[in-house]
Each structure stands twice: as structure tokens, then as C-alpha cells.
Design an enzyme around this catalytic site. Structure first.
Site, mmCIF file in Angstrom:
data_model
loop_
_atom_site.group_PDB
_atom_site.id
_atom_site.type_symbol
_atom_site.label_atom_id
_atom_site.label_comp_id
_atom_site.label_asym_id
_atom_site.label_seq_id
_atom_site.Cartn_x
_atom_site.Cartn_y
_atom_site.Cartn_z
ATOM 1 N N ASP A 1 -28.799 -0.997 -40.846
ATOM 2 C CA ASP A 1 -30.106 -0.336 -40.785
ATOM 3 C C ASP A 1 -30.203 0.539 -39.545
ATOM 4 O OD1 ASP A 1 -30.924 -1.630 -43.093
ATOM 5 O OD2 ASP A 1 -31.959 -3.236 -42.027
ATOM 6 N N ARG B 1 -26.261 -10.531 -48.711
ATOM 7 C CA ARG B 1 -25.481 -9.299 -48.672
ATOM 8 C C ARG B 1 -24.271 -9.436 -47.755
ATOM 9 N NH1 ARG B 1 -29.873 -6.914 -46.104
ATOM 10 N NH2 ARG B 1 -30.947 -7.415 -48.008
ATOM 11 N N ASP C 1 -25.336 -5.303 -44.190
ATOM 12 C CA ASP C 1 -26.539 -4.460 -44.158
ATOM 13 C C ASP C 1 -26.492 -3.658 -42.870
ATOM 14 O OD1 ASP C 1 -29.151 -3.527 -44.828
ATOM 15 O OD2 ASP C 1 -30.046 -5.058 -43.531
ATOM 16 N N ARG D 1 -21.229 -4.124 -50.711
ATOM 17 C CA ARG D 1 -22.662 -4.418 -50.803
ATOM 18 C C ARG D 1 -23.166 -4.182 -52.218
ATOM 19 N NH1 ARG D 1 -27.428 -3.744 -47.422
ATOM 20 N NH2 ARG D 1 -29.144 -4.390 -48.737
HETATM 21 P P1 ATP Z 1 -35.049 -4.129 -44.641
HETATM 22 O O1 ATP Z 1 -35.202 -2.642 -44.645
HETATM 23 O O2 ATP Z 1 -36.354 -4.868 -44.690
HETATM 24 O O3 ATP Z 1 -34.164 -4.626 -43.526
HETATM 25 P P2 ATP Z 1 -32.850 -4.163 -46.423
HETATM 26 O O4 ATP Z 1 -32.096 -3.721 -45.214
HETATM 27 O O5 ATP Z 1 -32.314 -5.326 -47.176
HETATM 28 O O6 ATP Z 1 -34.351 -4.495 -46.006
HETATM 29 P P3 ATP Z 1 -31.802 -2.171 -48.077
HETATM 30 O O7 ATP Z 1 -31.575 -2.690 -49.458
HETATM 31 O O8 ATP Z 1 -30.614 -2.168 -47.140
HETATM 32 O O9 ATP Z 1 -33.004 -2.977 -47.416
HETATM 33 O O10 ATP Z 1 -32.357 -0.704 -48.088
HETATM 34 C C1 ATP Z 1 -33.363 -0.317 -48.982
HETATM 35 C C2 ATP Z 1 -33.629 1.166 -48.757
HETATM 36 O O11 ATP Z 1 -34.211 1.382 -47.480
HETATM 37 C C3 ATP Z 1 -32.415 2.046 -48.772
HETATM 38 O O12 ATP Z 1 -32.227 2.594 -50.030
HETATM 39 C C4 ATP Z 1 -32.712 3.131 -47.718
HETATM 40 O O13 ATP Z 1 -32.767 4.425 -48.288
HETATM 41 C C5 ATP Z 1 -34.074 2.742 -47.204
HETATM 42 N N1 ATP Z 1 -34.299 2.956 -45.778
HETATM 43 C C6 ATP Z 1 -35.435 3.507 -45.269
HETATM 44 N N2 ATP Z 1 -35.401 3.574 -43.949
HETATM 45 C C7 ATP Z 1 -34.216 3.029 -43.571
HETATM 46 C C8 ATP Z 1 -33.604 2.817 -42.299
HETATM 47 N N3 ATP Z 1 -34.231 3.169 -41.156
HETATM 48 N N4 ATP Z 1 -32.364 2.257 -42.267
HETATM 49 C C9 ATP Z 1 -31.750 1.900 -43.427
HETATM 50 N N5 ATP Z 1 -32.271 2.081 -44.672
HETATM 51 C C10 ATP Z 1 -33.493 2.644 -44.740
HETATM 52 MG MG MG Z 2 -32.134 -4.734 -43.340
HETATM 53 MG MG MG Z 3 -30.783 -2.136 -45.097
#
Ligand code: ATP
Ligand code: MG
Ligand code: MG
Length: 159
Positions: A104, A99, A102, A90
Site C-alpha cells: 500500500d 494475502r 499487500d 496475490r
Molecule cells: P486496505 O486499503 O484497507 O489496506 P487492502 O490493502 O487489502 O485494504 P487492496 O485489495 O490491496 O486493499 O486494494 C484495493 C484497492 O485499493 C486497489 O485496487 C487500489 O487501486 C486501491 N487503492 C487506493 N488507494 C490506494 C493506496 N494508497 N495504496 C494501495 N492501493 C490503493
Molecule cells: Mg492494505
Molecule cells: Mg492494498
């Protein structure tokens, strides 16, 4: 010293829209299941979905959700998710950009967490069909502790 029991329930969303998407999503699930203190209980169907937000011209996503039982706390679990994302190549270039993988954290027990690094429930989960549909495969009755609605109710409320 005895190991802590895996008595926390969490839901993790997986998504990929770059390279061998199926291998990344499956690999992410396997890597999670091989992590000490994490047990993958159920996996949703895989769904192909058009990208939402981010730069135009991105490929479709493969999305899935897994339920896990874990002895890790929520921040430790986020550490694990981010380490797996890194392992699968990633790159963090632009927000919502393409990506390989991902991961989450959607829900962790009925915890409500708002720190700079971690927000739980995931702040956009309730507005995303590509999250709620697979979440409903594994846990339609899971409750969003802030909105007080089940995954099924959140899905039914989407426009
Ligand atoms: P989205 O959050 O809208 O799905 P994304 O998954 O692309 O967007 P990332 O680049 O994966 O976003 O993550 C950005 C930041 O979000 C990470 O650095 C992480 O610390 C933060 N973050 C906050 N809450 C969460 C969560 N519940 N799960 C994963 N990451 C989180
Ligand atoms: Mg996401
Ligand atoms: Mg994410």
C-alpha cells in the site's frame, strides 16, 4: 534524453499473512528496489500483528514499511506495487482477506490524491498501529498532509 531524477519521497507498507510471509515481505522489498526509477532507502523492522477486520480465523500478519526515492509519479508507483503483488501470487477474493503480499502506498511527497484507483495519504493509515509503528521506524517526522500531524504524533494518538 536524460532520465528523471528520483526526487519524490514515498512510503510503502508491506503485509503478508499467507504462506512464507517473511519471504513474501522480503521479496516485495527486493522487487521494489530492482524496479527502474525506484530506490529503497530504509526498511523498518518486521512486526508480527494480529489481523484487523476481514474474515475471522486468519493468520497473523508480518508487516513492514519502506521509504523509497522515486522518479515515478504516484500512479506509476501504484502500477509497480500492484504488478509486484500479482507476481507474488496475490489473489483478490474478499476484502481484507488473507494475502501473500499487500503493498500500500501510504504517503507520496505531500500529495493529496483522491481518485477511484488511488487515495493518498492511504485512507486508513492513521488508524493502524501496524502501519504507524513501522513508519515511525523509518520516518517518525513524516507529515500526514491532510491531518497535519507527524507519524509519531499519529501513533501517540492511537487509543
Ligand atoms: P486496505 O486499503 O484497507 O489496506 P487492502 O490493502 O487489502 O485494504 P487492496 O485489495 O490491496 O486493499 O486494494 C484495493 C484497492 O485499493 C486497489 O485496487 C487500489 O487501486 C486501491 N487503492 C487506493 N488507494 C490506494 C493506496 N494508497 N495504496 C494501495 N492501493 C490503493
Ligand atoms: Mg492494505
Ligand atoms: Mg492494498
Amino acid at each position: 534524453m536524460s532520465a528523471k531524477p528520483p526526487d519524490h519521497v514515498a512510503y510503502v507498507a508491506l503485509g503478508s499473512n499467507l504462506g512464507d510471509r517473511l519471504a513474501y515481505v522480503r521479496g516485495g522489498m527486493s522487487a521494489l528496489g530492482e524496479t527502474t526509477g525506484v530506490c529503497v532507502e530504509q526498511a523498518s523492522q518486521m512486526r508480527q500483528t494480529a489481523p484487523v477486520g476481514g474474515p475471522s480465523g486468519q493468520s497473523d500478519f508480518l508487516n513492514a514499511v519502506v521509504s523509497v526515492l522515486t522518479s515515478l509519479d504516484a500512479v506509476e508507483l501504484l502500477d509497480v506495487l500492484q504488478a509486484i503483488e500479482d507476481r507474488f501470487g496475490r489473489q483478490r477474493r474478499e476484502r481484507w482477506g488473507p494475502r501473500t503480499l499487500d503493498l500500500d502506498l501510504l504517503l507520496y511527497d505531500d500529495a493529496v490524491i483522491e481518485t477511484e484507483r488511488l487515495v493518498v495519504p492511504h485512507p486508513r493509515m492513521h488508524e493502524r498501529r501496524f502501519v504507524l509503528e513501522p513508519l515511525c521506524d523509518v520516518a517518525p517526522a513524516a507529515i500526514h498532509p491532510v491531518l497535519g500531524l507527524t507519524a509519531r504524533e499519529l501513533l501517540e494518538r492511537l487509543p
